[in-house]
Scaffold this motif. Structure first.
Motif, PDB file in Angstrom:
ATOM      1  N   GLY A  45      29.287  42.406  44.999  1.00  0.00           N
ATOM      2  CA  GLY A  45      29.656  43.519  45.865  1.00  0.00           C
ATOM      3  C   GLY A  45      28.790  44.744  45.618  1.00  0.00           C
ATOM      4  O   GLY A  45      28.342  45.414  46.559  1.00  0.00           O
ATOM      5  N   ASP A  83      35.300  34.983  48.467  1.00  0.00           N
ATOM      6  CA  ASP A  83      35.671  35.403  47.125  1.00  0.00           C
ATOM      7  C   ASP A  83      34.397  35.726  46.355  1.00  0.00           C
ATOM      8  O   ASP A  83      33.675  34.829  45.915  1.00  0.00           O
ATOM      9  CB  ASP A  83      36.445  34.281  46.423  1.00  0.00           C
ATOM     10  CG  ASP A  83      36.979  34.748  45.076  1.00  0.00           C
ATOM     11  OD1 ASP A  83      37.037  35.976  44.863  1.00  0.00           O
ATOM     12  OD2 ASP A  83      37.306  33.885  44.236  1.00  0.00           O
ATOM     13  N   ILE A  84      34.095  37.008  46.228  1.00  0.00           N
ATOM     14  CA  ILE A  84      32.867  37.426  45.548  1.00  0.00           C
ATOM     15  C   ILE A  84      33.225  38.271  44.332  1.00  0.00           C
ATOM     16  O   ILE A  84      34.316  38.851  44.249  1.00  0.00           O
ATOM     17  CB  ILE A  84      31.932  38.227  46.484  1.00  0.00           C
ATOM     18  CG1 ILE A  84      32.632  39.512  46.956  1.00  0.00           C
ATOM     19  CG2 ILE A  84      31.495  37.381  47.657  1.00  0.00           C
ATOM     20  CD1 ILE A  84      31.724  40.432  47.728  1.00  0.00           C
ATOM     21  N   SER A  85      32.289  38.360  43.409  1.00  0.00           N
ATOM     22  CA  SER A  85      32.509  39.146  42.194  1.00  0.00           C
ATOM     23  C   SER A  85      32.134  40.602  42.432  1.00  0.00           C
ATOM     24  O   SER A  85      31.495  40.949  43.435  1.00  0.00           O
ATOM     25  CB  SER A  85      31.678  38.563  41.055  1.00  0.00           C
ATOM     26  OG  SER A  85      30.303  38.705  41.353  1.00  0.00           O
ATOM     27  N   GLN A  86      32.509  41.453  41.469  1.00  0.00           N
ATOM     28  CA  GLN A  86      32.127  42.873  41.561  1.00  0.00           C
ATOM     29  C   GLN A  86      30.613  43.038  41.506  1.00  0.00           C
ATOM     30  O   GLN A  86      30.068  43.948  42.155  1.00  0.00           O
ATOM     31  CB  GLN A  86      32.773  43.671  40.422  1.00  0.00           C
ATOM     32  CG  GLN A  86      34.264  43.865  40.563  1.00  0.00           C
ATOM     33  CD  GLN A  86      35.057  42.799  39.846  1.00  0.00           C
ATOM     34  OE1 GLN A  86      34.522  41.740  39.531  1.00  0.00           O
ATOM     35  NE2 GLN A  86      36.324  43.074  39.591  1.00  0.00           N
ATOM     36  N   GLN A  95      35.206  40.696  50.600  1.00  0.00           N
ATOM     37  CA  GLN A  95      36.179  39.885  49.879  1.00  0.00           C
ATOM     38  C   GLN A  95      37.330  39.421  50.783  1.00  0.00           C
ATOM     39  O   GLN A  95      38.075  38.513  50.431  1.00  0.00           O
ATOM     40  CB  GLN A  95      36.747  40.676  48.697  1.00  0.00           C
ATOM     41  CG  GLN A  95      37.243  39.781  47.583  1.00  0.00           C
ATOM     42  CD  GLN A  95      37.709  40.570  46.384  1.00  0.00           C
ATOM     43  OE1 GLN A  95      38.320  41.617  46.535  1.00  0.00           O
ATOM     44  NE2 GLN A  95      37.440  40.060  45.198  1.00  0.00           N
ATOM     45  N   GLN A  96      37.457  40.046  51.948  1.00  0.00           N
ATOM     46  CA  GLN A  96      38.460  39.588  52.912  1.00  0.00           C
ATOM     47  C   GLN A  96      38.125  38.203  53.458  1.00  0.00           C
ATOM     48  O   GLN A  96      39.003  37.493  53.951  1.00  0.00           O
ATOM     49  CB  GLN A  96      38.552  40.576  54.086  1.00  0.00           C
ATOM     50  CG  GLN A  96      38.919  41.985  53.693  1.00  0.00           C
ATOM     51  CD  GLN A  96      40.316  42.085  53.134  1.00  0.00           C
ATOM     52  OE1 GLN A  96      41.242  41.445  53.625  1.00  0.00           O
ATOM     53  NE2 GLN A  96      40.483  42.879  52.074  1.00  0.00           N
ATOM     54  N   PHE A 112      32.186  45.043  48.519  1.00  0.00           N
ATOM     55  CA  PHE A 112      33.121  44.294  47.684  1.00  0.00           C
ATOM     56  C   PHE A 112      34.450  44.033  48.411  1.00  0.00           C
ATOM     57  O   PHE A 112      34.795  42.889  48.708  1.00  0.00           O
ATOM     58  CB  PHE A 112      33.374  45.045  46.381  1.00  0.00           C
ATOM     59  CG  PHE A 112      34.329  44.318  45.465  1.00  0.00           C
ATOM     60  CD1 PHE A 112      34.013  43.058  44.978  1.00  0.00           C
ATOM     61  CD2 PHE A 112      35.541  44.869  45.108  1.00  0.00           C
ATOM     62  CE1 PHE A 112      34.888  42.358  44.147  1.00  0.00           C
ATOM     63  CE2 PHE A 112      36.419  44.192  44.280  1.00  0.00           C
ATOM     64  CZ  PHE A 112      36.089  42.937  43.804  1.00  0.00           C
ATOM     65  N   PHE A 113      35.180  45.106  48.748  1.00  0.00           N
ATOM     66  CA  PHE A 113      36.516  44.923  49.343  1.00  0.00           C
ATOM     67  C   PHE A 113      36.441  44.375  50.760  1.00  0.00           C
ATOM     68  O   PHE A 113      37.308  43.590  51.169  1.00  0.00           O
ATOM     69  CB  PHE A 113      37.272  46.258  49.324  1.00  0.00           C
ATOM     70  CG  PHE A 113      37.574  46.747  47.945  1.00  0.00           C
ATOM     71  CD1 PHE A 113      38.477  46.070  47.134  1.00  0.00           C
ATOM     72  CD2 PHE A 113      36.940  47.870  47.435  1.00  0.00           C
ATOM     73  CE1 PHE A 113      38.748  46.510  45.846  1.00  0.00           C
ATOM     74  CE2 PHE A 113      37.204  48.324  46.158  1.00  0.00           C
ATOM     75  CZ  PHE A 113      38.108  47.635  45.358  1.00  0.00           C
ATOM     76  N   TYR A 164      33.345  47.172  38.279  1.00  0.00           N
ATOM     77  CA  TYR A 164      32.239  46.465  37.642  1.00  0.00           C
ATOM     78  C   TYR A 164      32.032  47.030  36.239  1.00  0.00           C
ATOM     79  O   TYR A 164      32.009  48.241  36.045  1.00  0.00           O
ATOM     80  CB  TYR A 164      30.967  46.625  38.472  1.00  0.00           C
ATOM     81  CG  TYR A 164      29.784  45.894  37.894  1.00  0.00           C
ATOM     82  CD1 TYR A 164      29.800  44.506  37.764  1.00  0.00           C
ATOM     83  CD2 TYR A 164      28.653  46.577  37.460  1.00  0.00           C
ATOM     84  CE1 TYR A 164      28.721  43.825  37.222  1.00  0.00           C
ATOM     85  CE2 TYR A 164      27.566  45.907  36.937  1.00  0.00           C
ATOM     86  CZ  TYR A 164      27.604  44.527  36.813  1.00  0.00           C
ATOM     87  OH  TYR A 164      26.546  43.857  36.261  1.00  0.00           O
TER      88      TYR A 164
END
Length: 304
Positions: free
Chosen positions: A138, A132-135, A128-129, A124-125, A216
Motif C-alpha cells: 500500500g 488482500d495487500i500488505s502495508q 484492500q477492499q 492501502f485501505f 507500516y
C-alpha cells in the motif's frame, strides 16, 4: 567594489546592516535559550530519559534499525517503479501522438495534484477492499503514483531543455524520431537531470515516514513504539528517529551534489534545480510547456 546592477553601501548603510545582523543574532539566541529553558523546566533533560539509548542490551537499537531497514526497503522498491513509470509517461507526454500526450498529461496532472498522504491511504485501505495487500505494498503504491508523476515532469523538462539543434542534427544523419531519442537526446537529458532525479528520490525516502498512518513498521513508527514504553520519552525517541532520517537523507544529498559536480566538470551541463519542492517541478513543467507551444507556433510568413 560596485557591480553593474548594485552599488556598495555607504557608511550609514553598512551601519544599518550591522545593527540588523546583531538584532537577528540576538533574536535567534533568545529563541534557542527559550527552547532550552522549556526543555529544562519540563524535565526533558532528566538522565533517566536517556538511559534507554545508552543501554544497548535492551535491544532497542536492533528494533529501530529494523524499522530503518523497512524504510529503505520501501523507498528502494518505490524508486524503481516511480522512475520506470515516470520515464514512460515523460516519453508519452512528448510523443507525436496526441492521444498518448493527452493520457500522459491526465496521469501527471491527477497524481501530482493529489496529496501524497491521500494516495497512501487509498493505496492501502482502498485497494484492500478488493485485494488482500500488505502495508508495504500500500505504501509503495502511494509513493509510486505520486513520485512517478513528479519524475515524469523532471524527465520531460530535462528532454525539452536540450536545444532543438540536437534533434535536427540527428534527423540530418537519417535517424528516426525514436533513434534520435535513444542515441542522442535521452543520454544527454538523463545526465543533465541526474542531480534533480536523485534529489526527488531523497524526498521519496523522507515520504516513507507517512507509512506511519497505515501501520507500516518503518523507522518513525518503531521510534513511536519505543517511546510508549517506560520511561515514556517521546521527545527523545523522535529526535533519535530524526537523526536516523538525517543520516540517510544527508548521504543521498551529498551523493546528488557529487553527481552534479561530476556532470558539470565532465559534460559542461548546466545546473538545473528541481528537487527542492513541487513548486520547482511545476516551474520547470510550465517552462517546458511554453517552449513546446512556441515550437508549435507557425513561423510568420515573409512578405515581399
Amino acid at each position: 567594489m560596485s557591480s553593474v546592477l548594485t552599488e556598495d553601501l555607504g557608511p550609514r548603510g553598512r551601519h544599518r546592516v550591522q545593527i540588523a545582523n546583531w538584532i537577528s543574532l540576538l533574536a535567534v539566541l533568545a529563541i534557542v535559550a527559550f527552547v532550552i529553558y522549556r526543555i529544562a523546566v519540563t524535565g526533558n533533560f532528566a538522565p533517566e530519559l536517556y538511559e534507554q539509548f545508552v543501554n544497548l542490551d535492551e535491544g532497542w537499537l536492533e528494533f529501530v534499525i529494523a524499522g530503518l531497514g523497512n524504510t529503505i526497503k520501501a523507498a528502494l522498491i518505490a524508486m524503481v517503479f516511480a522512475t520506470a513509470i515516470g520515464f514512460f509517461f515523460a516519453l508519452a507526454r512528448i510523443a507525436r501522438n496526441p492521444i498518448s500526450r493527452a493520457l500522459a498529461r491526465v496521469y501527471i496532472d491527477v497524481f501530482r495534484s493529489i496529496p501524497l498522504l491521500l494516495l497512501i491511504l487509498f493505496g492501502f485501505f482502498g485497494i484492500q477492499q478488493f485485494f488482500d495487500i500488505s502495508q508495504l505494498i500500500g505504501l509503495i503504491i502511494g509513493l509510486t503514483l505520486y513520485n512517478s508523476a513528479v519524475l515524469a515532469e523532471i524527465f520531460r523538462a530535462g528532454i525539452l531543455s536540450l536545444s532543438k539543434g540536437q534533434s535536427e542534427a540527428a534527423s540530418s544523419l537519417g535517424m528516426t524520431y525514436w533513434q534520435s531519442m535513444q542515441l542522442v537526446i535521452l543520454p544527454q537529458a538523463v545526465r543533465r537531470m541526474t542531480p534533480a532525479i536523485v534529489a526527488q528520490l531523497a524526498t521519496l525516502t523522507k515520504d516513507t515516514s507517512l507509512g506511519f498512518v497505515i501501520g507500516y513498521e518503518e523507522a518513525l513508527r518503531r521510534a513511536g513504539a519505543l517511546a510508549q514504553a517506560p520511561p515514556s520519552n517521546q521527545l527523545q525517541a523522535f529526535v533519535f528517529a530524526g537523526i536516523l532520517y538525517f543520516i540517510v537523507i544527508f548521504a543521498l544529498a551529498r551523493f546528488a551534489r557529487r553527481l552534479e559536480v561530476q556532470q558539470r566538470r565532465k559534460y559542461g551541463a548546466g545546473k538545473m534545480e528541481a528537487g527542492a519542492g513541487l513548486e520547482d517541478i511545476e516551474a520547470l513543467g510550465e517552462e517546458a510547456d511554453e517552449d513546446e507551444m512556441a515550437a508549435r507556433e507557425p513561423e510568420p510568413a515573409v512578405s515581399g
